[in-house]
Design a protein around this motif. Sequence first.
Motif, PDB file in Angstrom:
ATOM      1  N   UNK A 263       0.837  -1.204   0.000  1.00 53.56           N
ATOM      2  CA  UNK A 263       0.000   0.000   0.000  1.00 53.56           C
ATOM      3  C   UNK A 263       0.869   1.251   0.000  1.00 53.56           C
ATOM      4  N   UNK A 264       1.893   1.246   0.852  1.00 56.72           N
ATOM      5  CA  UNK A 264       2.772   2.409   0.933  1.00 56.72           C
ATOM      6  C   UNK A 264       3.490   2.659  -0.391  1.00 56.72           C
ATOM      7  N   UNK A 265       3.918   1.589  -1.040  1.00 55.66           N
ATOM      8  CA  UNK A 265       4.621   1.760  -2.311  1.00 55.66           C
ATOM      9  C   UNK A 265       3.674   2.253  -3.401  1.00 55.66           C
ATOM     10  N   UNK A 266       2.440   1.720  -3.424  1.00 59.30           N
ATOM     11  CA  UNK A 266       1.471   2.159  -4.421  1.00 59.30           C
ATOM     12  C   UNK A 266       1.099   3.630  -4.211  1.00 59.30           C
ATOM     13  N   UNK A 267       1.055   4.044  -2.965  1.00 63.71           N
ATOM     14  CA  UNK A 267       0.741   5.440  -2.654  1.00 63.71           C
ATOM     15  C   UNK A 267       1.953   6.347  -2.803  1.00 63.71           C
ATOM     16  N   UNK A 268       3.113   5.757  -3.052  1.00 69.05           N
ATOM     17  CA  UNK A 268       4.379   6.495  -3.145  1.00 69.05           C
ATOM     18  C   UNK A 268       4.562   7.353  -1.899  1.00 69.05           C
ATOM     19  N   UNK A 269       4.447   6.707  -0.762  1.00 67.66           N
ATOM     20  CA  UNK A 269       4.509   7.417   0.510  1.00 67.66           C
ATOM     21  C   UNK A 269       5.865   8.056   0.768  1.00 67.66           C
ATOM     22  N   UNK A 270       6.891   7.598   0.049  1.00 73.20           N
ATOM     23  CA  UNK A 270       8.233   8.159   0.256  1.00 73.20           C
ATOM     24  C   UNK A 270       8.610   9.210  -0.789  1.00 73.20           C
ATOM     25  N   UNK A 271       7.651   9.634  -1.593  1.00 74.45           N
ATOM     26  CA  UNK A 271       7.981  10.472  -2.758  1.00 74.45           C
ATOM     27  C   UNK A 271       8.566  11.834  -2.398  1.00 74.45           C
ATOM     28  N   UNK A 272       8.235  12.347  -1.204  1.00 69.16           N
ATOM     29  CA  UNK A 272       8.690  13.689  -0.854  1.00 69.16           C
ATOM     30  C   UNK A 272      10.042  13.713  -0.158  1.00 69.16           C
ATOM     31  N   UNK A 273      10.611  12.534   0.126  1.00 68.68           N
ATOM     32  CA  UNK A 273      11.935  12.535   0.745  1.00 68.68           C
ATOM     33  C   UNK A 273      12.841  11.463   0.151  1.00 68.68           C
ATOM     34  N   UNK A 274      12.656  11.197  -1.155  1.00 65.36           N
ATOM     35  CA  UNK A 274      13.526  10.242  -1.841  1.00 65.36           C
ATOM     36  C   UNK A 274      14.970  10.740  -1.880  1.00 65.36           C
TER      37      UNK A 274
END
Length: 336
Positions: A51-62
């Motif tokens: 779920x986290x990957x599909x939501x790209x939960x890390x997109x703002x701190x890659x």
Amino acid sequence: MGCHPTASDRCSRYSIRSDVLKGSTAVVTSKTEMRERRSSLSVLSRLMPTIMRLRRSNKDHLTRDHVRRYLDRTTRHPQPSAPPSRLAKGVTLTSREVHGWDVHTVSPSGASSRGAVIYLHGGGWMNEAAPQHWSLVQQVAREASVDVVLPVYPLVQTGGSAETVTPIVAELARDAARPLVLMGDSAGGTIALSTSLLLKDQGSPADLTVLISPALDMRMENPEIDEVQPFDPWLVKNGQLLLTEMWIGEHREDPILNPFLGDPRGAGELIIFSGTRDLLNPDTRLFVDAARAKGANVTYYEQAGSLHVYPILPTREGREARRAIVEAIRRVVTVH
């Protein structure tokens, strides 16, 4: 101190690791071991990484650039920081201003308050409180019969830092009712523990400090963080490093503002929750190990296979952790 992971122990539901290994954090380093640990999780917890990957939960701190763009965007268009428009049954809300901060207090409506909790929300020092934070605050106020104070502290994009925020949180804590509980998740856990250490030094320690997946060492130099990175779908070290640098400034070696370096002896009872699919887990284990070696009163709950801030997620493991938090707070305010 703590809970021993025996089959008959009530605490075994949390997959608690009571004794942190000396000289090592025994991190998960293989996909096979990760699959074995996942098998005991609830279905939703097993789905959470996807779920986290599909939501790209890390997109703002890659990367650092991702963080800079996010900070620029939220500086131009600040996030709302107001409390929810509708509260759960059994609680009331009051608000005031302290040193230019909005400070909200959620109180039980059906019973007299028996103490105070200062709650510091997480969000990487760059996000305001999320609905999950407000839900937990209301649950704690209602079920533990305490006033829960949630300060809207300044974020790094508006000049917030460990040096400027921690003393004001300590002032709020000193002015709060007793018994006093400090509580925070992730970046808020940093502030909660720093405040706990500062209050101890000032001679007025909190009765209990509850840390949910706390960011403890602003230096992020533990090599085992890199070993956990492939299994964490949420936090990314590259971006997190910029945020920690902005938060800590020139105080990387300060034993209060960088709480990993602090001595929690005499700071009251400490309860810590951490999942193993979390970049912050290796430093958490080392901190617990060092704190216990010094004789601090530490209870450590570790959930194998769970993500960052799992106690506020809508999973069975999260619900069980939230019940444990409420029980701990209720116990503290009852015995004082």
